[in-house]
Design a protein around this motif. Sequence first.
Motif, mmCIF file in Angstrom:
data_model
loop_
_atom_site.group_PDB
_atom_site.id
_atom_site.type_symbol
_atom_site.label_atom_id
_atom_site.label_comp_id
_atom_site.label_asym_id
_atom_site.label_seq_id
_atom_site.Cartn_x
_atom_site.Cartn_y
_atom_site.Cartn_z
ATOM 1 N N LEU A 108 33.674 -5.140 -25.773
ATOM 2 C CA LEU A 108 35.087 -5.070 -25.394
ATOM 3 C C LEU A 108 35.288 -5.550 -23.964
ATOM 4 C CD1 LEU A 108 37.959 -4.174 -26.237
ATOM 5 C CD2 LEU A 108 37.390 -1.928 -25.300
ATOM 6 N N TYR A 109 34.404 -5.163 -23.073
ATOM 7 C CA TYR A 109 34.478 -5.585 -21.671
ATOM 8 C C TYR A 109 34.390 -7.104 -21.550
ATOM 9 C CZ TYR A 109 33.125 -5.899 -16.743
ATOM 10 O OH TYR A 109 33.050 -6.216 -15.419
ATOM 11 N N THR A 110 33.446 -7.725 -22.247
ATOM 12 C CA THR A 110 33.316 -9.181 -22.159
ATOM 13 C C THR A 110 34.468 -9.893 -22.847
ATOM 14 O OG1 THR A 110 31.832 -9.164 -24.064
ATOM 15 C CG2 THR A 110 30.824 -9.182 -21.903
ATOM 16 N N ILE A 111 35.000 -9.328 -23.923
ATOM 17 C CA ILE A 111 36.165 -9.938 -24.572
ATOM 18 C C ILE A 111 37.358 -9.918 -23.625
ATOM 19 C CG2 ILE A 111 37.877 -9.600 -26.406
ATOM 20 C CD1 ILE A 111 35.553 -8.768 -28.240
ATOM 21 N N ILE A 112 37.572 -8.789 -22.957
ATOM 22 C CA ILE A 112 38.691 -8.688 -22.009
ATOM 23 C C ILE A 112 38.520 -9.692 -20.875
ATOM 24 C CG2 ILE A 112 39.736 -7.182 -20.264
ATOM 25 C CD1 ILE A 112 39.262 -4.854 -22.247
ATOM 26 N N LEU A 113 37.302 -9.817 -20.330
ATOM 27 C CA LEU A 113 37.079 -10.786 -19.257
ATOM 28 C C LEU A 113 37.256 -12.219 -19.737
ATOM 29 C CD1 LEU A 113 34.148 -9.335 -17.158
ATOM 30 C CD2 LEU A 113 36.521 -9.613 -16.509
ATOM 31 N N ALA A 114 36.820 -12.522 -20.957
ATOM 32 C CA ALA A 114 37.003 -13.864 -21.491
ATOM 33 C C ALA A 114 38.497 -14.156 -21.703
ATOM 34 C CB ALA A 114 36.239 -14.031 -22.797
ATOM 35 N N LEU A 115 39.244 -13.161 -22.160
ATOM 36 C CA LEU A 115 40.699 -13.345 -22.309
ATOM 37 C C LEU A 115 41.374 -13.552 -20.964
ATOM 38 C CD1 LEU A 115 41.628 -10.760 -25.079
ATOM 39 C CD2 LEU A 115 41.869 -13.233 -25.198
ATOM 40 N N ILE A 116 40.972 -12.783 -19.959
ATOM 41 C CA ILE A 116 41.526 -12.967 -18.616
ATOM 42 C C ILE A 116 41.232 -14.373 -18.119
ATOM 43 C CG2 ILE A 116 41.244 -12.275 -16.194
ATOM 44 C CD1 ILE A 116 40.892 -9.393 -17.236
ATOM 45 N N PHE A 117 40.006 -14.845 -18.338
ATOM 46 C CA PHE A 117 39.644 -16.204 -17.926
ATOM 47 C C PHE A 117 40.477 -17.237 -18.674
ATOM 48 C CE2 PHE A 117 37.245 -20.095 -18.635
ATOM 49 C CZ PHE A 117 37.029 -20.490 -17.331
ATOM 50 N N HIS A 118 40.588 -17.085 -19.980
ATOM 51 C CA HIS A 118 41.313 -18.056 -20.801
ATOM 52 C C HIS A 118 42.802 -18.100 -20.430
ATOM 53 C CE1 HIS A 118 42.045 -20.594 -24.267
ATOM 54 N NE2 HIS A 118 43.040 -19.788 -24.617
ATOM 55 N N ILE A 119 43.417 -16.938 -20.305
ATOM 56 C CA ILE A 119 44.843 -16.889 -19.951
ATOM 57 C C ILE A 119 45.054 -17.401 -18.529
ATOM 58 C CG2 ILE A 119 46.774 -15.303 -19.525
ATOM 59 C CD1 ILE A 119 45.653 -13.621 -21.898
ATOM 60 N N GLY A 120 44.189 -17.006 -17.622
ATOM 61 C CA GLY A 120 44.294 -17.492 -16.248
ATOM 62 C C GLY A 120 44.138 -18.989 -16.157
ATOM 63 N N LYS A 121 43.244 -19.523 -16.934
ATOM 64 C CA LYS A 121 43.040 -20.972 -16.941
ATOM 65 C C LYS A 121 44.262 -21.686 -17.491
ATOM 66 C CE LYS A 121 40.030 -24.436 -18.923
ATOM 67 N NZ LYS A 121 38.984 -24.681 -19.906
ATOM 68 N N LYS A 122 44.850 -21.150 -18.554
ATOM 69 C CA LYS A 122 46.035 -21.771 -19.158
ATOM 70 C C LYS A 122 47.252 -21.676 -18.239
ATOM 71 C CE LYS A 122 44.287 -22.993 -23.079
ATOM 72 N NZ LYS A 122 44.069 -24.376 -23.408
ATOM 73 N N LEU A 123 47.367 -20.584 -17.482
ATOM 74 C CA LEU A 123 48.520 -20.415 -16.602
ATOM 75 C C LEU A 123 48.340 -21.113 -15.260
ATOM 76 C CD1 LEU A 123 49.390 -16.644 -17.166
ATOM 77 C CD2 LEU A 123 50.601 -18.632 -18.072
ATOM 78 N N LEU A 124 47.141 -21.092 -14.702
ATOM 79 C CA LEU A 124 46.917 -21.629 -13.372
ATOM 80 C C LEU A 124 46.671 -23.129 -13.336
ATOM 81 C CD1 LEU A 124 44.723 -18.843 -11.736
ATOM 82 C CD2 LEU A 124 47.143 -19.300 -11.394
ATOM 83 N N MET A 125 46.070 -23.677 -14.360
ATOM 84 C CA MET A 125 45.753 -25.109 -14.345
ATOM 85 C C MET A 125 47.001 -25.974 -14.206
ATOM 86 S SD MET A 125 42.675 -25.534 -13.972
ATOM 87 C CE MET A 125 42.186 -27.175 -14.381
ATOM 88 N N PRO A 126 48.096 -25.726 -14.959
ATOM 89 C CA PRO A 126 49.298 -26.553 -14.753
ATOM 90 C C PRO A 126 49.875 -26.398 -13.346
ATOM 91 C CG PRO A 126 49.455 -25.373 -16.824
ATOM 92 C CD PRO A 126 48.246 -24.870 -16.109
ATOM 93 N N LEU A 127 49.783 -25.204 -12.766
ATOM 94 C CA LEU A 127 50.279 -25.000 -11.417
ATOM 95 C C LEU A 127 49.434 -25.760 -10.396
ATOM 96 C CD1 LEU A 127 51.072 -21.175 -11.503
ATOM 97 C CD2 LEU A 127 52.706 -23.051 -11.555
ATOM 98 N N LEU A 128 48.114 -25.756 -10.589
ATOM 99 C CA LEU A 128 47.226 -26.450 -9.660
ATOM 100 C C LEU A 128 47.343 -27.962 -9.792
ATOM 101 C CD1 LEU A 128 44.044 -24.215 -9.905
ATOM 102 C CD2 LEU A 128 45.701 -24.306 -8.064
ATOM 103 N N ILE A 129 47.579 -28.446 -10.984
ATOM 104 C CA ILE A 129 47.704 -29.888 -11.198
ATOM 105 C C ILE A 129 48.978 -30.412 -10.546
ATOM 106 C CG2 ILE A 129 48.086 -31.658 -12.953
ATOM 107 C CD1 ILE A 129 46.141 -30.069 -14.739
ATOM 108 N N ASN A 130 50.065 -29.657 -10.646
ATOM 109 C CA ASN A 130 51.359 -30.091 -10.103
ATOM 110 C C ASN A 130 51.547 -29.713 -8.646
ATOM 111 O OD1 ASN A 130 52.098 -31.121 -12.599
ATOM 112 N ND2 ASN A 130 52.936 -29.162 -13.275
ATOM 113 N N PHE A 131 50.596 -29.042 -8.038
ATOM 114 C CA PHE A 131 50.727 -28.597 -6.650
ATOM 115 C C PHE A 131 50.551 -29.787 -5.713
ATOM 116 C CE2 PHE A 131 48.883 -26.854 -2.727
ATOM 117 C CZ PHE A 131 49.912 -25.997 -2.380
ATOM 118 N N LYS A 132 51.497 -29.948 -4.799
ATOM 119 C CA LYS A 132 51.430 -31.044 -3.811
ATOM 120 C C LYS A 132 51.420 -30.439 -2.413
ATOM 121 C CE LYS A 132 53.830 -34.213 -6.793
ATOM 122 N NZ LYS A 132 54.996 -35.022 -7.015
ATOM 123 N N LEU A 133 50.580 -30.996 -1.579
ATOM 124 C CA LEU A 133 50.507 -30.529 -0.186
ATOM 125 C C LEU A 133 51.596 -31.114 0.644
ATOM 126 C CD1 LEU A 133 46.672 -30.608 0.318
ATOM 127 C CD2 LEU A 133 48.110 -28.587 0.154
#
Length: 133
Positions: A108-133
Amino acid sequence: LNTRESNMYFLIGLSSLLLLCIFWLRKKKISYFKIIFFSSVILYLIPILAFQYESYMIKQEMEKYDINKDGFFSKDEMTYELEELENNLINDSGFGIFVFFGYPFCLLYTIILALIFHIGKKLLMPLLINFKL
């Protein structure tokens, strides 16, 4: 640090390490199923091996008090230190329960961490790609 704080820091460190491992393994195109399975097995085996090592060390320490080396402790061999070692060996602090019921919690612990990673990757990647300095 008290025990609760040190346990919290250990859990945070372990979670961070596991998230980094998931990131590295996903870059190698390893499936989530394999990552979750092997991570949970490793998390399950670490406390079991640590307990076995601790038991071995206590038994080695107890052998020092066995004067006639017969494997049994007579009345004149019994000391306060030996009784304390025996109590440490006998009181397993829930280890017997962990052997039978620990794997579902590790899974259960590893499933929760894998879900956190997967959701974080799906939410953060578009933000990081579109981020401009």
